[in-house]
Design a protein around this motif. Structure first.
Motif, short mmCIF file in Angstrom:
data_model
loop_
_atom_site.label_atom_id
_atom_site.label_comp_id
_atom_site.label_asym_id
_atom_site.label_seq_id
_atom_site.Cartn_x
_atom_site.Cartn_y
_atom_site.Cartn_z
N GLY B 208 -8.78 -31.73 8.15
CA GLY B 208 -10.11 -31.41 7.60
C GLY B 208 -10.89 -30.47 8.51
O GLY B 208 -11.32 -29.38 8.09
N PRO B 209 -11.04 -30.85 9.77
CA PRO B 209 -11.78 -29.97 10.68
C PRO B 209 -11.17 -28.56 10.78
O PRO B 209 -11.90 -27.59 10.90
CB PRO B 209 -11.70 -30.70 12.02
CG PRO B 209 -11.60 -32.15 11.65
CD PRO B 209 -10.77 -32.17 10.38
N SER B 210 -9.84 -28.43 10.67
CA SER B 210 -9.26 -27.08 10.78
C SER B 210 -9.59 -26.26 9.53
O SER B 210 -9.83 -25.07 9.63
CB SER B 210 -7.76 -27.13 11.07
OG SER B 210 -7.05 -27.58 9.94
N LEU B 211 -9.63 -26.90 8.36
CA LEU B 211 -10.02 -26.16 7.15
C LEU B 211 -11.49 -25.72 7.23
O LEU B 211 -11.88 -24.69 6.69
CB LEU B 211 -9.84 -27.02 5.89
CG LEU B 211 -8.41 -27.31 5.42
CD1 LEU B 211 -8.44 -27.91 4.02
CD2 LEU B 211 -7.56 -26.07 5.42
N MET B 212 -12.27 -26.52 7.92
CA MET B 212 -13.69 -26.18 8.03
C MET B 212 -13.96 -25.11 9.09
O MET B 212 -15.07 -24.60 9.20
CB MET B 212 -14.51 -27.45 8.28
CG MET B 212 -14.53 -28.35 7.04
SD MET B 212 -15.75 -29.67 7.11
CE MET B 212 -14.93 -30.87 8.13
N MET B 213 -12.91 -24.77 9.85
CA MET B 213 -13.09 -23.71 10.86
C MET B 213 -13.47 -22.36 10.24
O MET B 213 -13.97 -21.48 10.91
CB MET B 213 -11.81 -23.52 11.68
CG MET B 213 -11.62 -24.55 12.78
SD MET B 213 -10.00 -24.32 13.57
CE MET B 213 -10.26 -22.81 14.50
N PHE B 214 -13.16 -22.20 8.93
CA PHE B 214 -13.47 -20.91 8.29
C PHE B 214 -14.93 -20.80 7.89
O PHE B 214 -15.34 -19.77 7.38
CB PHE B 214 -12.55 -20.71 7.07
CG PHE B 214 -11.10 -20.66 7.46
CD1 PHE B 214 -10.57 -19.48 7.96
CD2 PHE B 214 -10.30 -21.79 7.41
CE1 PHE B 214 -9.24 -19.43 8.36
CE2 PHE B 214 -8.97 -21.75 7.81
CZ PHE B 214 -8.44 -20.57 8.29
N LYS B 276 -8.84 -31.03 -1.29
CA LYS B 276 -9.88 -32.06 -1.42
C LYS B 276 -11.22 -31.51 -0.94
O LYS B 276 -11.28 -30.50 -0.23
CB LYS B 276 -9.50 -33.30 -0.61
CG LYS B 276 -9.51 -33.09 0.90
CD LYS B 276 -9.18 -34.41 1.60
CE LYS B 276 -9.24 -34.25 3.10
NZ LYS B 276 -8.80 -35.47 3.79
N ASP B 277 -12.29 -32.19 -1.33
CA ASP B 277 -13.61 -31.79 -0.86
C ASP B 277 -13.69 -32.02 0.64
O ASP B 277 -13.24 -33.05 1.14
CB ASP B 277 -14.69 -32.63 -1.55
CG ASP B 277 -14.85 -32.20 -3.01
OD1 ASP B 277 -14.46 -31.05 -3.34
OD2 ASP B 277 -15.34 -33.02 -3.82
N LEU B 278 -14.25 -31.06 1.30
CA LEU B 278 -14.37 -31.21 2.76
C LEU B 278 -15.72 -31.82 3.09
O LEU B 278 -16.68 -31.68 2.33
CB LEU B 278 -14.19 -29.84 3.42
CG LEU B 278 -12.81 -29.22 3.16
CD1 LEU B 278 -12.77 -27.76 3.61
CD2 LEU B 278 -11.70 -30.02 3.83
N ASP B 279 -15.76 -32.47 4.23
CA ASP B 279 -16.96 -33.21 4.60
C ASP B 279 -17.96 -32.29 5.31
O ASP B 279 -18.05 -32.25 6.54
CB ASP B 279 -16.57 -34.39 5.51
CG ASP B 279 -17.73 -35.33 5.75
OD1 ASP B 279 -18.88 -34.96 5.43
OD2 ASP B 279 -17.48 -36.43 6.26
N TRP B 280 -18.71 -31.53 4.50
CA TRP B 280 -19.62 -30.54 5.10
C TRP B 280 -20.80 -31.18 5.81
O TRP B 280 -21.41 -30.57 6.69
CB TRP B 280 -20.08 -29.53 4.04
CG TRP B 280 -18.91 -28.69 3.58
CD1 TRP B 280 -18.28 -28.76 2.37
CD2 TRP B 280 -18.21 -27.70 4.34
NE1 TRP B 280 -17.22 -27.88 2.33
CE2 TRP B 280 -17.16 -27.21 3.53
CE3 TRP B 280 -18.36 -27.19 5.63
CZ2 TRP B 280 -16.27 -26.22 3.96
CZ3 TRP B 280 -17.48 -26.20 6.07
CH2 TRP B 280 -16.44 -25.73 5.23
N ALA B 281 -21.10 -32.41 5.42
CA ALA B 281 -22.20 -33.10 6.13
C ALA B 281 -21.77 -33.35 7.58
O ALA B 281 -22.54 -33.12 8.52
CB ALA B 281 -22.52 -34.41 5.43
#
Lengths: 283, 329
Positions: B208-214, B276-281
């Protein structure tokens, strides 16, 4: 490119003893594939040199991400990496005599089986202590490895041919920093005098001979024979840095007999913990 | 143009004819896909955006050394220890090139360092997660460096010359880092049950954190449009994330492990990966400082900086003394 040239330039699975000549870059993987195992005395000698380098690499690697400048994270990391490379070569070679790998020797021996000298296992302290330890050790290793280029043991000589160039750079790095810190500010000079004081007791052990050298003959170099040159070179560097050679006594140390300071146990516990949690695993 | 290098200078809203000409030249260079170099005129916004982006990238390299340095002393074989040490050193090197690239925009490294240790500057939030196990060295290499590569390859063509050129070198080394990470996981996946579990657990935590790196989804990323107009960035956050997730969805099969995303699939109709939905919070919270390791990472950097102050002072004093001696002689 001919097939021979291809194998020469990669040398992975095709290494042979014939490649091991002074000046030919020698990797631990090459040594592991070597046919000729050393005799017991040479293996014991390689174990000593390997343990010194391994313990120092472990100490220095702790500076990575903690240095006073990013440039020093890189420089100390580089020195650690060189020492680790030397350790891997020496330990791989020693291990051939006993059917053990570099990792068997690094991870599965107990503290009392390590043969490193006390100076190498001294804690990093501040940057001044680390630099002073580096100065003492790199002058020593440079003298030793230079002499070992003439070792009657070809592998020892070949390992040192690579290592001596690297420790020459380590020595330069330590000399430059000793001058900067010795001359720089009052605080840095005070810290360097402190570093000299805490490390000096362990210098004596660097030059102690043991019975092993009778058996080694021309394969090894008697540490006592390096003492005079080390003293001269060390004193000259300190003089150029406005520092004085201490006159205090040397401590009684028997690292070569497996009797270590209180520090080594902690260092090994950290180094070995993961490998020992998974016996038989490969990584 | 006098105010060009002076962020505190008076900002005139009416451009002078010289400024208009400079802006036209800048726009033409961007339009023809050429490069802006340090001495060229550039809009203040471009300079500021680049300084922020490049220095954040540099800080990320420097802070990113810490989770991996955490395992150098415990690496389970001497070969792995040696590779890991070389890798962390590379990261220090990347930090240095990037600080140099940022300096060409007029902000000196000590100012950038101060911004980092005061907590004012940001860095990639993924480094605020702990590296708990040896397998994290694999997951960080494969997923974190992998995401970084997907992000950085297009940056090799960034319109600002020094940044693009720094990225070329960084990308070469990153691709080696990613391979070594994958290799660590391969070895673990083929190992004992405990090793396999260790590898799966690391992937579960870093996916998850790696997908949010973008960065946030395109609709939520207000700055992207301008940086794309300036050709600093070439693709949107979501485009890059797509590219990455497609890549790892295939690679994970080679490992015989899984991604913690049962919904992940390729949608033939839209030609897009659905994940899946990423945890943006959580993402926002970590950026704001609430990650498990934010405080620790910054404190380590502060300690290194403060404890090294006497060394830097001594080096400066020594250099000055030598200079004086040389002048006397």
């Amino acid at each position: 490119m001919s097939a021979t040239e291809t194998t020469e330039s990669y040398g992975d699975s095709t290494a042979s003893a014939t490649r091991i000549t002074p000046g030919n870059a020698l990797r631990p993987e090459d040594i592991q594939l070597q046919q000729g195992a050393p005799g017991e005395a040479v293996a014991q000698y390689a174990l000593r040199l390997g343990d010194d380098a391994l313990v120092l690499a472990q100490r220095l690697s702790n500076w990575i991400s903690r240095g006073p400048e990013i440039e020093e994270d890189i420089a100390l990391g580089n020195i650690a990496l060189d020492q680790l490379g030397h350790a891997r070569s020496f330990l791989s070679y020693a291990g051939l005599a006993w059917g053990k790998s570099e990792d068997d020797l690094a991870y599965w021996r107990e503290e009392e089986d390590f043969r490193s000298l006390h100076l190498f296992e001294q804690p990093n302290g501040d940057f001044g202590v680390t630099i002073m330890r580096q100065l003492m050790i790199s002058i020593y290793q440079h003298l030793l490895y230079t002499e070992l280029l003439d070792s009657s043991d070809e592998t020892i000589s070949a390992i040192c041919a690579k290592a001596v160039k690297e420790v020459d750079y380590h020595r330069d790095h330590a000399i430059m920093w000793t001058r900067r810190l010795g001359i720089g500010t009052e605080e840095s000079a005070r810290r360097m005098r402190h570093a000299l004081e805490v490390l000096w007791p362990y210098v004596g052990e660097l030059f102690e001979d043991e019975d092993l050298y009778d058996e080694l003959g021309d394969a090894g170099v008697r540490p006592s024979s390096l003492r005079e040159r080390w003293d001269t070179e060390f004193a000259a560097v300190l003089e150029s840095a406005d520092l004085e050679v201490p006159t205090g006594p040397f401590a009684l140390c028997r690292g070569r007999h497996g009797e270590h300071s209180e520090h080594l146990g902690h260092l090994l516990a950290e180094m070995q913990v993961l490998a020992r949690k998974h016996p038989g695993a490969s990584w | 143009m006098a105010a060009q290098n002076d962020p505190n200078g008076p900002l005139s809203t009416v451009p002078t004819p010289e400024e208009e000409a400079a802006q036209e030249h800048f726009d033409a260079v961007i339009a023809e896909d050429s490069r802006i170099e340090p001495r060229d005129w550039m809009p203040e916004g471009y300079r500021k955006t680049l300084t922020r982006q490049i220095s954040q990238h540099a800080h990320s390299e420097i802070i990113g050394m810490q989770p991996e340095a955490n395992w150098i002393t415990r690496a389970p074989s001497l070969k792995r220890k040696s590779i890991l040490m070389a890798k962390v050193q590379d990261e220090a090197g990347h930090g240095l090139y990037l600080y140099s690239a940022a300096e060409t925009l007029g902000t000196p490294r000590d100012v950038l360092t101060e911004q980092l240790i005061s907590g004012k500057a940001k860095y990639s939030s993924i480094f605020n997660y702990p590296a708990r196990s040896w397998a994290d060295m694999g997951a960080i290499g494969w997923l974190v460096d992998g995401a970084a590569i997907v992000n950085q390859v297009p940056l090799c063509r960034a319109s600002y010359g020094p940044y693009g050129r720094a990225m070329v070198r960084v990308c070469k080394e990153e691709s080696f880092h990613q391979r070594q990470g994958f290799e660590i996981l391969m070895e673990l996946a083929a190992g004992t049950e405990a090793q396999k579990q260790m590898a799966q657990d690391a992937i579960n935590r870093f996916y998850g954190p790696s997908l949010m790196m973008f960065g946030p989804p395109d609709g939520d990323s207000p700055n992207s449009q301008q940086t794309m107009k300036w050709k600093i960035k070439r693709f949107t956050n979501d485009d890059l994330r797509q590219r990455f997730v497609g890549m790892i969805a295939e690679q994970v099969k080679v490992l015989g492990l899984t991604l913690p995303d049962p919904e992940l699939r390729f949608d033939e109709e839209t030609g897009k990966w659905i994940h899946k939905d990423l945890d943006w919070a959580e993402f926002k919270a970590v950026i704001a400082g609430a990650g498990p390791c934010n405080a620790q990472r910054l404190q380590r950097r502060r300690d290194a900086h403060h404890e090294g102050a006497w060394v830097r002072e001594a080096a400066a004093a020594y250099a000055e003394k030598m200079q004086q001696e040389a002048e006397v002689a």
